[in-house]
Design a protein around this motif. Sequence first.
Motif, PDB file in Angstrom:
ATOM      1  N   LEU A  64     -11.116   6.662  46.420  1.00  0.00           N
ATOM      2  CA  LEU A  64     -11.951   5.540  46.848  1.00  0.00           C
ATOM      3  C   LEU A  64     -11.868   4.444  45.801  1.00  0.00           C
ATOM      4  N   HIS A  65     -11.361   3.282  46.219  1.00  0.00           N
ATOM      5  CA  HIS A  65     -11.260   2.113  45.341  1.00  0.00           C
ATOM      6  C   HIS A  65     -12.418   1.178  45.686  1.00  0.00           C
ATOM      7  N   LEU A  66     -13.403   1.117  44.816  1.00  0.00           N
ATOM      8  CA  LEU A  66     -14.571   0.288  45.090  1.00  0.00           C
ATOM      9  C   LEU A  66     -14.284  -1.192  44.891  1.00  0.00           C
ATOM     10  N   THR A  67     -13.307  -1.516  44.064  1.00  0.00           N
ATOM     11  CA  THR A  67     -12.960  -2.921  43.819  1.00  0.00           C
ATOM     12  C   THR A  67     -11.444  -3.085  43.772  1.00  0.00           C
ATOM     13  N   SER A  68     -10.970  -4.207  44.253  1.00  0.00           N
ATOM     14  CA  SER A  68      -9.582  -4.675  44.067  1.00  0.00           C
ATOM     15  C   SER A  68      -8.519  -3.612  44.332  1.00  0.00           C
ATOM     16  N   ALA A  69      -8.537  -3.030  45.516  1.00  0.00           N
ATOM     17  CA  ALA A  69      -7.496  -2.063  45.876  1.00  0.00           C
ATOM     18  C   ALA A  69      -6.136  -2.743  45.894  1.00  0.00           C
ATOM     19  N   PHE A  70      -5.146  -2.087  45.318  1.00  0.00           N
ATOM     20  CA  PHE A  70      -3.757  -2.563  45.286  1.00  0.00           C
ATOM     21  C   PHE A  70      -3.630  -3.928  44.603  1.00  0.00           C
ATOM     22  N   GLY A  71      -4.572  -4.243  43.722  1.00  0.00           N
ATOM     23  CA  GLY A  71      -4.499  -5.492  42.987  1.00  0.00           C
ATOM     24  C   GLY A  71      -4.993  -6.704  43.743  1.00  0.00           C
ATOM     25  N   PHE A  72      -5.555  -6.494  44.950  1.00  0.00           N
ATOM     26  CA  PHE A  72      -6.069  -7.618  45.740  1.00  0.00           C
ATOM     27  C   PHE A  72      -7.585  -7.625  45.687  1.00  0.00           C
ATOM     28  N   GLU A  73      -8.150  -8.680  45.152  1.00  0.00           N
ATOM     29  CA  GLU A  73      -9.582  -8.746  44.875  1.00  0.00           C
ATOM     30  C   GLU A  73     -10.451  -8.586  46.130  1.00  0.00           C
ATOM     31  N   GLY A  74      -9.998  -9.074  47.265  1.00  0.00           N
ATOM     32  CA  GLY A  74     -10.813  -9.029  48.476  1.00  0.00           C
ATOM     33  C   GLY A  74     -10.865  -7.676  49.158  1.00  0.00           C
ATOM     34  N   LEU A  75     -10.021  -6.747  48.727  1.00  0.00           N
ATOM     35  CA  LEU A  75      -9.949  -5.446  49.384  1.00  0.00           C
ATOM     36  C   LEU A  75     -10.744  -4.426  48.571  1.00  0.00           C
ATOM     37  N   ASP A  76     -12.054  -4.357  48.840  1.00  0.00           N
ATOM     38  CA  ASP A  76     -12.909  -3.407  48.144  1.00  0.00           C
ATOM     39  C   ASP A  76     -13.325  -2.279  49.095  1.00  0.00           C
ATOM     40  N   ASN A  77     -14.054  -1.302  48.568  1.00  0.00           N
ATOM     41  CA  ASN A  77     -14.503  -0.158  49.378  1.00  0.00           C
ATOM     42  C   ASN A  77     -13.380   0.394  50.257  1.00  0.00           C
ATOM     43  N   THR A  78     -12.266   0.703  49.621  1.00  0.00           N
ATOM     44  CA  THR A  78     -11.067   1.125  50.342  1.00  0.00           C
ATOM     45  C   THR A  78     -10.706   2.569  50.007  1.00  0.00           C
ATOM     46  N   PHE A  79     -10.589   3.389  51.055  1.00  0.00           N
ATOM     47  CA  PHE A  79     -10.171   4.776  50.891  1.00  0.00           C
ATOM     48  C   PHE A  79      -8.666   4.883  51.082  1.00  0.00           C
ATOM     49  N   THR A  80      -8.042   5.756  50.305  1.00  0.00           N
ATOM     50  CA  THR A  80      -6.624   6.043  50.488  1.00  0.00           C
ATOM     51  C   THR A  80      -6.423   7.550  50.594  1.00  0.00           C
ATOM     52  N   ALA A  81      -5.321   7.928  51.233  1.00  0.00           N
ATOM     53  CA  ALA A  81      -4.934   9.336  51.325  1.00  0.00           C
ATOM     54  C   ALA A  81      -3.419   9.390  51.440  1.00  0.00           C
ATOM     55  N   LYS A  82      -2.827  10.467  50.970  1.00  0.00           N
ATOM     56  CA  LYS A  82      -1.380  10.597  51.000  1.00  0.00           C
ATOM     57  C   LYS A  82      -0.934  11.511  52.143  1.00  0.00           C
ATOM     58  N   TYR A  83       0.216  11.144  52.746  1.00  0.00           N
ATOM     59  CA  TYR A  83       0.784  11.899  53.856  1.00  0.00           C
ATOM     60  C   TYR A  83       2.240  12.262  53.562  1.00  0.00           C
TER      61      TYR A  83
END
Length: 338
Positions: free
Chosen positions: A219-238
């Motif tokens: 869970l990236h609460l701030t700046s997912a993937f280096g982009f400031e506007g993309l917060d509260n972002t969950f990731t998972a690997k497949y």
Amino acid sequence: MSSRFGHWKTESIVSIVLLILLVLAGAGIFFKQFYYDAARLDITLAVAQTSPQPNAEEQINLVSLLPAGFTAMTQRETFGRDNLYVKIDGKADLYLQSGFVELLCLRFVSGDDEKLWAEIYLYNMGTARNAFAVYSIQRRATAVNLPLSRFSYKADSAVFFTTRKYYVEIIAAVESEKLHNAVLTVAQNIAKLPHKQKDSLGELKLFPEKGLIADSFKLHLTSAFGFEGLDNTFTAKYKLGEGTVTAFLSQRQSRKEANEVAGNYYQFLIDNGATVASAVNDSLAGKVLDFYDSTEIILASGYFILGVHEAYDRLSAQKVAIMLKAKAMEVADIARTK
């Protein structure tokens, strides 16, 4: 003569008072230049002033959780937002940006062997969601799952887990079966403490199970993937083909916000060198990007932003994106029928 003298005396007193006021004003201006408002100039400190303060009645008595044969080696230490760096220099920013409230630390030691000691790090993160964020970002590659709580593992001589609003680390000084068992006992005692809030991690259910790599959630609460506007972002690997694919999903407050943030992130990638790539499915047309030989996919579906980040198997990336979109649409349909 006396009236003239009195008039002169009055004027002199007024002049002296005005002179004193001017001197004081000048001194104030002089010293003001050496002072700065930390709340205005330091974002971390400004946040700290508005952060919730821990309730003394809620503080956990760590000594009472120690197993038989072990005692406190040190006094309990307490760290707040203003001095967390003293204890964990180099990592404090992650915690401060994730809602950190307070850290309690205690070392405990065997009564039979002073070499057998360990330290408890009990982070009050304010919410279970925040606790999961720091847990997931720092999860070690050598992790071996434990049945302590929903999110718990051991790595080398340490145990890591979340419980309620707490993220917990218990780190042993040496490899020892006796010490390891003591660490597990302390962890179990902390994990058994009463729960007062839900974990609020419903987004995890939106990730399709096919090809999902277990325990890969972050869970990236701030700046997912280096982009400031993309917060509260969950990731998972497949793992569906040759390479590993990172899927992501972020729930927003409205469809409008989801579309705006997705569009801004898409443009962010274009501005940084991404180009539109062909899609195997019409639903992904114009959403697949080639970004320096890796694949990025960005979609907005209802209240969700979703897609794939930095995948090197484009076909697998598109399969994952289609599955993720279908799952999000399924959840949206269920919500509409309720």
